[in-house]
Write a protein that holds these residues in place. Structure first.
Motif, PDB file in Angstrom:
ATOM      1  N   GLY A   1       0.826  -1.203   0.000  1.00  0.00           N
ATOM      2  CA  GLY A   1       0.000   0.000   0.000  1.00  0.00           C
ATOM      3  C   GLY A   1       0.856   1.247   0.000  1.00  0.00           C
ATOM      4  O   GLY A   1       2.021   1.224   0.431  1.00  0.00           O
ATOM      5  N   ALA A   2       0.278   2.334  -0.513  1.00  0.00           N
ATOM      6  CA  ALA A   2       0.991   3.613  -0.529  1.00  0.00           C
ATOM      7  C   ALA A   2       0.009   4.759  -0.305  1.00  0.00           C
ATOM      8  O   ALA A   2       0.268   5.894  -0.671  1.00  0.00           O
ATOM      9  N   GLY A   3      -1.150   4.440   0.300  1.00  0.00           N
ATOM     10  CA  GLY A   3      -2.150   5.459   0.602  1.00  0.00           C
ATOM     11  C   GLY A   3      -1.848   6.137   1.934  1.00  0.00           C
ATOM     12  O   GLY A   3      -0.719   6.054   2.452  1.00  0.00           O
ATOM     13  N   GLY A   4      -2.863   6.781   2.500  1.00  0.00           N
ATOM     14  CA  GLY A   4      -2.679   7.537   3.736  1.00  0.00           C
ATOM     15  C   GLY A   4      -2.148   6.693   4.882  1.00  0.00           C
ATOM     16  O   GLY A   4      -1.209   7.104   5.588  1.00  0.00           O
ATOM     17  N   ALA A   5      -2.716   5.510   5.067  1.00  0.00           N
ATOM     18  CA  ALA A   5      -2.291   4.660   6.195  1.00  0.00           C
ATOM     19  C   ALA A   5      -0.869   4.157   5.969  1.00  0.00           C
ATOM     20  O   ALA A   5      -0.048   4.150   6.897  1.00  0.00           O
ATOM     21  N   ALA A   6      -0.563   3.758   4.734  1.00  0.00           N
ATOM     22  CA  ALA A   6       0.787   3.261   4.428  1.00  0.00           C
ATOM     23  C   ALA A   6       1.819   4.371   4.654  1.00  0.00           C
ATOM     24  O   ALA A   6       2.919   4.121   5.158  1.00  0.00           O
TER      25      ALA A   6
ATOM     26  N   VAL B   1       5.310  -2.204  -1.841  1.00  0.00           N
ATOM     27  CA  VAL B   1       4.668  -2.754  -3.034  1.00  0.00           C
ATOM     28  C   VAL B   1       3.293  -2.111  -3.142  1.00  0.00           C
ATOM     29  O   VAL B   1       2.566  -2.034  -2.150  1.00  0.00           O
ATOM     30  N   ASN B   2       2.989  -1.606  -4.335  1.00  0.00           N
ATOM     31  CA  ASN B   2       1.681  -0.972  -4.519  1.00  0.00           C
ATOM     32  C   ASN B   2       1.199  -1.129  -5.946  1.00  0.00           C
ATOM     33  O   ASN B   2       1.992  -1.188  -6.879  1.00  0.00           O
ATOM     34  N   ARG B   3      -0.128  -1.226  -6.094  1.00  0.00           N
ATOM     35  CA  ARG B   3      -0.757  -1.379  -7.401  1.00  0.00           C
ATOM     36  C   ARG B   3      -0.343  -0.222  -8.321  1.00  0.00           C
ATOM     37  O   ARG B   3       0.125  -0.425  -9.419  1.00  0.00           O
ATOM     38  N   ASP B   4      -0.465   0.991  -7.835  1.00  0.00           N
ATOM     39  CA  ASP B   4      -0.099   2.177  -8.619  1.00  0.00           C
ATOM     40  C   ASP B   4       1.341   2.559  -8.265  1.00  0.00           C
ATOM     41  O   ASP B   4       1.627   3.017  -7.157  1.00  0.00           O
ATOM     42  N   ARG B   5       2.231   2.368  -9.241  1.00  0.00           N
ATOM     43  CA  ARG B   5       3.658   2.588  -8.966  1.00  0.00           C
ATOM     44  C   ARG B   5       3.955   4.050  -8.606  1.00  0.00           C
ATOM     45  O   ARG B   5       4.817   4.342  -7.778  1.00  0.00           O
TER      46      ARG B   5
ATOM     47  N   GLY C   1      -8.324  -8.321   1.628  1.00  0.00           N
ATOM     48  CA  GLY C   1      -8.660  -9.244   2.723  1.00  0.00           C
ATOM     49  C   GLY C   1      -9.802  -8.755   3.593  1.00  0.00           C
ATOM     50  O   GLY C   1     -10.282  -9.464   4.482  1.00  0.00           O
ATOM     51  N   MET C   2     -10.258  -7.520   3.306  1.00  0.00           N
ATOM     52  CA  MET C   2     -11.342  -6.942   4.107  1.00  0.00           C
ATOM     53  C   MET C   2     -12.678  -7.546   3.694  1.00  0.00           C
ATOM     54  O   MET C   2     -12.870  -7.869   2.523  1.00  0.00           O
ATOM     55  N   LYS C   3     -13.571  -7.711   4.660  1.00  0.00           N
ATOM     56  CA  LYS C   3     -14.905  -8.208   4.363  1.00  0.00           C
ATOM     57  C   LYS C   3     -15.551  -7.417   3.241  1.00  0.00           C
ATOM     58  O   LYS C   3     -15.412  -6.203   3.249  1.00  0.00           O
TER      59      LYS C   3
ATOM     60  N   ASP D   1      -1.625  -6.509  10.099  1.00  0.00           N
ATOM     61  CA  ASP D   1      -2.663  -6.249   9.102  1.00  0.00           C
ATOM     62  C   ASP D   1      -3.530  -5.100   9.599  1.00  0.00           C
ATOM     63  O   ASP D   1      -4.205  -5.228  10.629  1.00  0.00           O
ATOM     64  N   LEU D   2      -3.521  -3.979   8.874  1.00  0.00           N
ATOM     65  CA  LEU D   2      -4.322  -2.835   9.319  1.00  0.00           C
ATOM     66  C   LEU D   2      -5.819  -3.109   9.204  1.00  0.00           C
ATOM     67  O   LEU D   2      -6.629  -2.464   9.856  1.00  0.00           O
ATOM     68  N   VAL D   3      -6.160  -4.095   8.361  1.00  0.00           N
ATOM     69  CA  VAL D   3      -7.563  -4.485   8.226  1.00  0.00           C
ATOM     70  C   VAL D   3      -8.005  -5.199   9.509  1.00  0.00           C
ATOM     71  O   VAL D   3      -7.262  -6.033  10.029  1.00  0.00           O
TER      72      VAL D   3
ATOM     73  N   SER E   1      -3.289  -7.457  14.891  1.00  0.00           N
ATOM     74  CA  SER E   1      -4.538  -7.013  14.266  1.00  0.00           C
ATOM     75  C   SER E   1      -4.628  -5.488  14.192  1.00  0.00           C
ATOM     76  O   SER E   1      -4.170  -4.773  15.090  1.00  0.00           O
ATOM     77  N   GLY E   2      -5.274  -5.007  13.138  1.00  0.00           N
ATOM     78  CA  GLY E   2      -5.529  -3.581  12.986  1.00  0.00           C
ATOM     79  C   GLY E   2      -6.424  -3.015  14.079  1.00  0.00           C
ATOM     80  O   GLY E   2      -6.470  -1.800  14.284  1.00  0.00           O
ATOM     81  N   LEU E   3      -7.106  -3.901  14.799  1.00  0.00           N
ATOM     82  CA  LEU E   3      -7.966  -3.410  15.878  1.00  0.00           C
ATOM     83  C   LEU E   3      -7.129  -2.789  17.006  1.00  0.00           C
ATOM     84  O   LEU E   3      -7.558  -1.840  17.650  1.00  0.00           O
TER      85      LEU E   3
HETATM   86  P1  NAP Z   1      -6.192   4.871   0.879  1.00  0.00           P
HETATM   87  O1  NAP Z   1      -5.476   6.125   1.175  1.00  0.00           O
HETATM   88  O2  NAP Z   1      -7.398   4.882   0.005  1.00  0.00           O
HETATM   89  O3  NAP Z   1      -5.115   3.842   0.240  1.00  0.00           O
HETATM   90  C1  NAP Z   1      -5.503   2.566  -0.179  1.00  0.00           C
HETATM   91  C2  NAP Z   1      -4.269   1.769  -0.596  1.00  0.00           C
HETATM   92  O4  NAP Z   1      -4.674   0.425  -0.874  1.00  0.00           O
HETATM   93  C3  NAP Z   1      -3.608   2.283  -1.861  1.00  0.00           C
HETATM   94  O5  NAP Z   1      -2.243   2.013  -1.790  1.00  0.00           O
HETATM   95  C4  NAP Z   1      -4.283   1.444  -2.954  1.00  0.00           C
HETATM   96  O6  NAP Z   1      -3.478   1.241  -4.077  1.00  0.00           O
HETATM   97  C5  NAP Z   1      -4.413   0.121  -2.243  1.00  0.00           C
HETATM   98  N1  NAP Z   1      -5.520  -0.679  -2.768  1.00  0.00           N
HETATM   99  C6  NAP Z   1      -6.838  -0.396  -2.673  1.00  0.00           C
HETATM  100  N2  NAP Z   1      -7.562  -1.370  -3.224  1.00  0.00           N
HETATM  101  C7  NAP Z   1      -6.679  -2.293  -3.683  1.00  0.00           C
HETATM  102  C8  NAP Z   1      -6.803  -3.528  -4.366  1.00  0.00           C
HETATM  103  N3  NAP Z   1      -8.002  -4.032  -4.676  1.00  0.00           N
HETATM  104  N4  NAP Z   1      -5.695  -4.209  -4.697  1.00  0.00           N
HETATM  105  C9  NAP Z   1      -4.463  -3.702  -4.403  1.00  0.00           C
HETATM  106  N5  NAP Z   1      -4.283  -2.541  -3.754  1.00  0.00           N
HETATM  107  C10 NAP Z   1      -5.364  -1.846  -3.405  1.00  0.00           C
HETATM  108  O7  NAP Z   1      -6.677   4.149   2.201  1.00  0.00           O
HETATM  109  P2  NAP Z   1      -5.943   4.140   3.637  1.00  0.00           P
HETATM  110  O8  NAP Z   1      -6.567   5.137   4.522  1.00  0.00           O
HETATM  111  O9  NAP Z   1      -4.489   4.179   3.419  1.00  0.00           O
HETATM  112  O10 NAP Z   1      -6.388   2.715   4.207  1.00  0.00           O
HETATM  113  C11 NAP Z   1      -5.779   1.523   3.785  1.00  0.00           C
HETATM  114  C12 NAP Z   1      -6.295   0.358   4.625  1.00  0.00           C
HETATM  115  O11 NAP Z   1      -5.932   0.536   5.981  1.00  0.00           O
HETATM  116  C13 NAP Z   1      -7.833   0.227   4.623  1.00  0.00           C
HETATM  117  O12 NAP Z   1      -8.158  -1.126   4.598  1.00  0.00           O
HETATM  118  C14 NAP Z   1      -8.254   0.835   5.930  1.00  0.00           C
HETATM  119  O13 NAP Z   1      -9.443   0.271   6.421  1.00  0.00           O
HETATM  120  C15 NAP Z   1      -7.069   0.449   6.812  1.00  0.00           C
HETATM  121  N6  NAP Z   1      -6.923   1.368   7.949  1.00  0.00           N
HETATM  122  C16 NAP Z   1      -6.963   0.844   9.203  1.00  0.00           C
HETATM  123  C17 NAP Z   1      -6.804   1.670  10.289  1.00  0.00           C
HETATM  124  C18 NAP Z   1      -6.842   1.078  11.677  1.00  0.00           C
HETATM  125  O14 NAP Z   1      -7.017   1.836  12.653  1.00  0.00           O
HETATM  126  N7  NAP Z   1      -6.654  -0.208  11.815  1.00  0.00           N
HETATM  127  C19 NAP Z   1      -6.616   3.045  10.117  1.00  0.00           C
HETATM  128  C20 NAP Z   1      -6.549   3.557   8.819  1.00  0.00           C
HETATM  129  C21 NAP Z   1      -6.709   2.695   7.732  1.00  0.00           C
HETATM  130  P3  NAP Z   1      -3.462   2.290  -5.300  1.00  0.00           P
HETATM  131  O15 NAP Z   1      -2.502   3.379  -4.910  1.00  0.00           O
HETATM  132  O16 NAP Z   1      -2.964   1.467  -6.433  1.00  0.00           O
HETATM  133  O17 NAP Z   1      -4.859   2.774  -5.474  1.00  0.00           O
END
Ligand code: NAP
Length: 273
Positions: A127-132, A149-153, A188-190, A211-213, A234-236
């Motif tokens: 992942g490379a989004g906000g949480a990553a 490793v991320n889908r979008d390089r 892996g999320m529901k 796993d943040l999920v 666990s992400g919990l």
């Molecule tokens: P985000 O900013 O939307 O980033 C999502 C990331 O996941 C991106 O890197 C995206 O890749 C990738 N992704 C999404 N769908 C995918 C798929 N089908 N196959 C491969 N890669 C995929 O979201 P975020 O806030 O970072 O959250 C990411 C995860 O962390 C979520 O599951 C969220 O529920 C979890 N989270 C948990 C907590 C906690 O407290 N445990 C807190 C925050 C977030 P691309 O760049 O290629 O789109």
């Protein structure tokens, strides 16, 4: 719950928020700690409208969720240094009309990884989004080696530019022995509970898998970690720690997170059926 004319309003804000566990966590804390407050969920696509609500109602503490964690920043009066460095705010504290933005996800991640040696360790980060990016911020600060490793390089390039590390592709996973594996994607999320970002063969005995999920509570990735005698986190744990930190910032009072673990687990089970 007994409300009074003095009951203080707190909120989770985002879009959507109907599945958020924040009201359950925070309202349970208020009831147990004898705090005259209530948390409600406000979903709105306009972050400007939500910030106006924080200022006018007023909302004393706002837990900020997707998609507003970045866009809320210019609308606040002050941003904590760490939130600024990460580039995301998940908490707003309203102190007599002055809105300060914080990032407590970082505390959640640090708590989840407590006891895991980070310095010099090799971390595979999906992942490379906000949480990553928040995970990467902590890893860089603690001197770990990041393999992203991320889908979008392009997103992965942005992350490694900001926080260091190397971009890796799945075909090269076998060439490195990872001490820590982190999933910061929704894989892996529901309801997609049979999906996993990493095959069991990449998890080595004695490593740590975070796993943040947290829906389901035990994802396929965490099941694989257990099967490989790795530490499954666990992400919990993160969700609980970041939420308790939000209350500490508002109330200036330490709250024992362990008291609220089972309430959240029950909440996830009830929500997800
Ligand atoms: P985000 O900013 O939307 O980033 C999502 C990331 O996941 C991106 O890197 C995206 O890749 C990738 N992704 C999404 N769908 C995918 C798929 N089908 N196959 C491969 N890669 C995929 O979201 P975020 O806030 O970072 O959250 C990411 C995860 O962390 C979520 O599951 C969220 O529920 C979890 N989270 C948990 C907590 C906690 O407290 N445990 C807190 C925050 C977030 P691309 O760049 O290629 O789109």
């Amino acid at each position: 719950m007994n409300f009074s004319p003095k009951t203080k309003l707190t909120a989770v804000i985002g879009n959507p928020v109907s599945q958020s566990l924040s009201p359950l966590l925070h309202n349970t804390i208020y009831a147990n700690e004898g705090i005259d407050a209530v948390m409600l969920a406000f979903g709105n696509p306009s972050v400007e409208n939500l910030v106006t609500a924080i200022r006018t109602l007023p909302i004393h503490l706002a837990a900020v969720t997707m998609p507003h964690k970045q866009t809320i920043i210019p609308l606040l009066d002050e941003i904590d240094d760490e939130a600024k460095a990460i580039g995301a705010v998940n908490t707003v504290i309203n102190r007599e009309g002055k809105l300060t933005g914080y990032n407590t996800d970082i505390r959640g991640i640090a708590d989840a990884l407590q006891g895991v040696a980070l310095k010099g360790s090799s971390v595979l980060l999906a992942g490379a989004g906000g949480a990553a990016r928040t995970v990467a911020y902590l890893l860089q600060k603690e001197g770990a080696k990041i393999y992203c490793v991320n889908r979008d390089r392009g997103q992965a390039e942005d992350l490694t530019k900001a926080f260091g590390g190397t971009i890796i592709e799945e075909k090269d996973f076998g060439s490195i022995s990872f001490d820590i594996i982190v999933n910061a994607t929704p894989i892996g999320m529901k309801p997609n509970i049979d999906a996993t970002p990493f095959g069991e063969e990449f998890i080595r005995e004695g490593s740590a898998v975070f796993d943040l999920v947290y829906s389901p509570l035990e994802t396929k990735l965490l099941k694989s970690a257990k099967a490989q005698n790795a530490r499954a986190i666990s992400g919990l744990t993160m969700f609980l720690a970041q939420g308790v930190e939000q209350e500490r910032l508002w109330l200036e009072k330490k709250i024992d997170a362990a008291r609220y673990q089972s309430v959240l687990e029950e909440g996830v089970r009830r929500r997800d059926g």
